[in-house]
Scaffold this active site. Structure first.
Site, PDB file in Angstrom:
ATOM      1  N   ASP A 164      73.570  -4.785 -37.559  1.00  9.91           N
ATOM      2  CA  ASP A 164      74.677  -3.589 -37.822  1.00  9.91           C
ATOM      3  C   ASP A 164      75.843  -3.363 -36.999  1.00  9.91           C
ATOM      4  O   ASP A 164      75.327  -3.050 -35.864  1.00  9.91           O
ATOM      5  CB  ASP A 164      74.013  -2.461 -38.197  1.00  9.91           C
ATOM      6  CG  ASP A 164      73.224  -2.411 -39.584  1.00  9.91           C
ATOM      7  OD1 ASP A 164      72.685  -3.499 -39.798  1.00  9.91           O
ATOM      8  OD2 ASP A 164      72.661  -1.412 -40.109  1.00  9.91           O
ATOM      9  N   GLU A 185      73.228   1.236 -48.731  1.00 10.59           N
ATOM     10  CA  GLU A 185      73.203   1.081 -47.266  1.00 10.59           C
ATOM     11  C   GLU A 185      74.774   1.167 -46.658  1.00 10.59           C
ATOM     12  O   GLU A 185      75.739   0.568 -47.385  1.00 10.59           O
ATOM     13  CB  GLU A 185      72.653   0.135 -46.518  1.00 10.59           C
ATOM     14  CG  GLU A 185      70.962  -0.043 -47.187  1.00 10.59           C
ATOM     15  CD  GLU A 185      70.260  -0.483 -46.183  1.00 10.59           C
ATOM     16  OE1 GLU A 185      69.618   0.313 -45.568  1.00 10.59           O
ATOM     17  OE2 GLU A 185      69.977  -1.869 -46.141  1.00 10.59           O
TER      18      GLU A 185
HETATM   19  C1  FRU Z   1      70.882  -2.057 -42.743  1.00  7.41           C
HETATM   20  C2  FRU Z   1      70.159  -1.016 -42.114  1.00  7.41           C
HETATM   21  C3  FRU Z   1      70.694   0.207 -42.010  1.00  7.41           C
HETATM   22  C4  FRU Z   1      69.786   0.855 -40.645  1.00  7.41           C
HETATM   23  C5  FRU Z   1      69.661  -0.220 -39.830  1.00  7.41           C
HETATM   24  C6  FRU Z   1      68.314  -0.159 -39.140  1.00  7.41           C
HETATM   25  O1  FRU Z   1      70.828  -3.274 -42.061  1.00  7.41           O
HETATM   26  O2  FRU Z   1      68.783  -0.990 -42.961  1.00  7.41           O
HETATM   27  O3  FRU Z   1      70.670   1.123 -43.106  1.00  7.41           O
HETATM   28  O4  FRU Z   1      70.637   1.706 -40.039  1.00  7.41           O
HETATM   29  O5  FRU Z   1      69.531  -1.450 -40.721  1.00  7.41           O
HETATM   30  O6  FRU Z   1      67.947  -1.279 -38.312  1.00  7.41           O
END
Ligand code: FRU
Length: 432
Positions: A55, A277
């Protein structure tokens, strides 16, 4: 700071009913030429050999414009040592930053927070605000630092303090970060971990946004709506009720980026999807485009969704929202590489928008991305990208979107860089 006037169109003053991503809309999700991004291969030359990168978010201004500080763009990423198996990276994630002058060549700046200084056992996604020389970093504090075992509790945290120092050589943060817990789920608008009946629980991914029309200062985030046992939601179907993802919002009445009050969600996916997300917004031609990422395996039974970027449009930030392209699907992966990219962030660029993402698992067409963990370890490593993927170019026209083509991996053009002409073979030559 003064209290700002709140108009009827603001999130706080809104009379708009809660918008819902309905099963009817989601049942129309299909891969089409408009929504499928081209197949991609991991780049040879990446600025992050030692760490997995997933991310990622750019430093932005209060209205979501990408900040350029003395000619530098700054990107923040969740990272973990590249020695780890891809599936375990979430357990140790930490934020690192990268910077670039040309939007192509990114240099690694290292960890943002010194070890053990940030809240949580590890830090998950967030956003970063550049405001009048001050930097604010929002993140998810996952687990409690004091706990002996790995925990999944989530709180929304923020840190500010250092100044961003730039010179010809790069970008650095000078000074101490002051960390604060900003938001916890209240159990009323937003489900707590104790209330959750699902496989996962979410209260994370804060994203700062000041509404350019009303001036209201907001923090969007991913949450879940409480749906107690015995509720008549989803016609009483308990198997569907646990799919209760929502886009939450908090407002800062004073405009102070570290002072937030919860408001009801602006969109939910009750009976449809468990995880909406990394919500974020793009304002364009008087409309608000709200985007989230979601997974194939977080759709409720009976709905055939994919790992992809989903979007909704409204006339005001509080809604009511309509799904883009009738179903909500905006960008997904090809059917033969359904998990090749994930965690999408839409970035404005003149007339077009760009969709930044990371290379997840390629050469894997299992039903659920979780199954990758059952492959032999060398195979898990071989198939994991763990770096940024090619930036997708997206056309938006009203309620419709279309994938126009791609730029290279890690190419996040600066505002004044013209995008290349679309080639004759690119899908964008027939416009949205
Ligand atoms: C999306 C996610 C986010 C979270 C992160 C954790 O890729 O699930 O929602 O912050 O990955 O690694």
């Amino acid at each position: 700071m003064v209290n700002r006037p709140v108009s009827d169109d603001s999130v706080s003053g809104a009379a708009a009913p809660l918008s819902r991503w309905t099963r009817d809309a989601a049942s129309r999700i299909r891969r089409t030429e408009r929504s499928v991004a081209p197949i991609v291969y991991p780049p040879e030359d990446v600025p992050n050999r030692d760490v997995h990168v997933w991310d990622t978010w750019l430093l932005r201004d209060r209205h979501g414009g990408v900040a350029e500080v003395d000619g530098w763009q700054v990107a923040f990423s969740l990272t973990a040592s590249a020695d780890l198996l891809p599936g375990t990276r979430h357990d140790v994630a930490t934020v690192r930053y990268f910077y670039s002058r040309d939007g192509r060549n990114w240099r690694a700046g290292g960890r943002v927070f010194a070890e053990d200084r940030a809240f949580g056992q590890r830090q998950w996604a967030g956003s970063a605000l550049y405001d009048d020389g001050d930097v604010y970093l929002y993140y998810t504090a996952a687990g409690e630092a004091e706990a002996d075992e790995l925990r999944y509790s989530q709180r929304i945290a923020g840190a500010t303090g250092p100044t961003l120092r730039t010179d010809d050589g790069g970008v650095a943060f000078d000074g101490q970060w002051d960390h604060r817990v900003l938001l916890r789920p209240d159990g009323d608008y937003y489900e707590t971990e104790q209330q959750s009946r699902a496989m996962t629980y979410t209260f994370r991914d804060p994203w700062f946004y000041e509404d350019p029309e009303t001036g209201e200062t907001c923090l969007l985030f991913e949450g879940n709506v409480p749906v107690p046992e015995g509720s008549d939601a989803c016609g009483g179907d308990e198997d569907h009720q646990v799919y209760n993802g929502c886009v939450g919002v908090a407002v800062s009445p004073s405009g102070d980026p570290m002072d937030w009050e919860l408001r009801p969600p602006i969109l939910d996916g009750v009976c449809v999807n468990q995880e909406l997300e990394r919500p974020h917004v793009l304002h364009r031609d008087g409309s608000y485009y709200l985007f989230v990422s979601s997974h194939d395996h977080t759709f409720a039974p009976g709905i055939d969704g994919y790992d992809g970027l989903y979007g909704f449009v409204a006339d005001s930030l509080g809604g009511p929202y309509r799904p883009l392209n009738d179903s909500g699907l905006v960008v997904t992966n090809p059917a033969n590489a359904p998990f090749q990219t994930y965690s999408y962030m839409v970035v404005p660029h003149g007339e077009e928008v760009l969709v930044q993402n990371f290379f997840n698992f390629y050469d894997f067409a299992g039903e659920s991305v979780d199954l990758i963990g059952e492959l032999p370890e060398p195979e898990q490593r071989r198939r994991f990208g763990g770096t940024l993927g090619p930036t997708v170019r997206l056309g938006i026209d009203g309620d419709r979107t279309r994938v126009l083509g791609t730029l290279d991996a890690w190419h996040l053009p600066t505002a004044d860089e013209p995008l290349p002409e679309l080639g004759p073979d690119e899908p964008g030559t027939t416009r949205a």
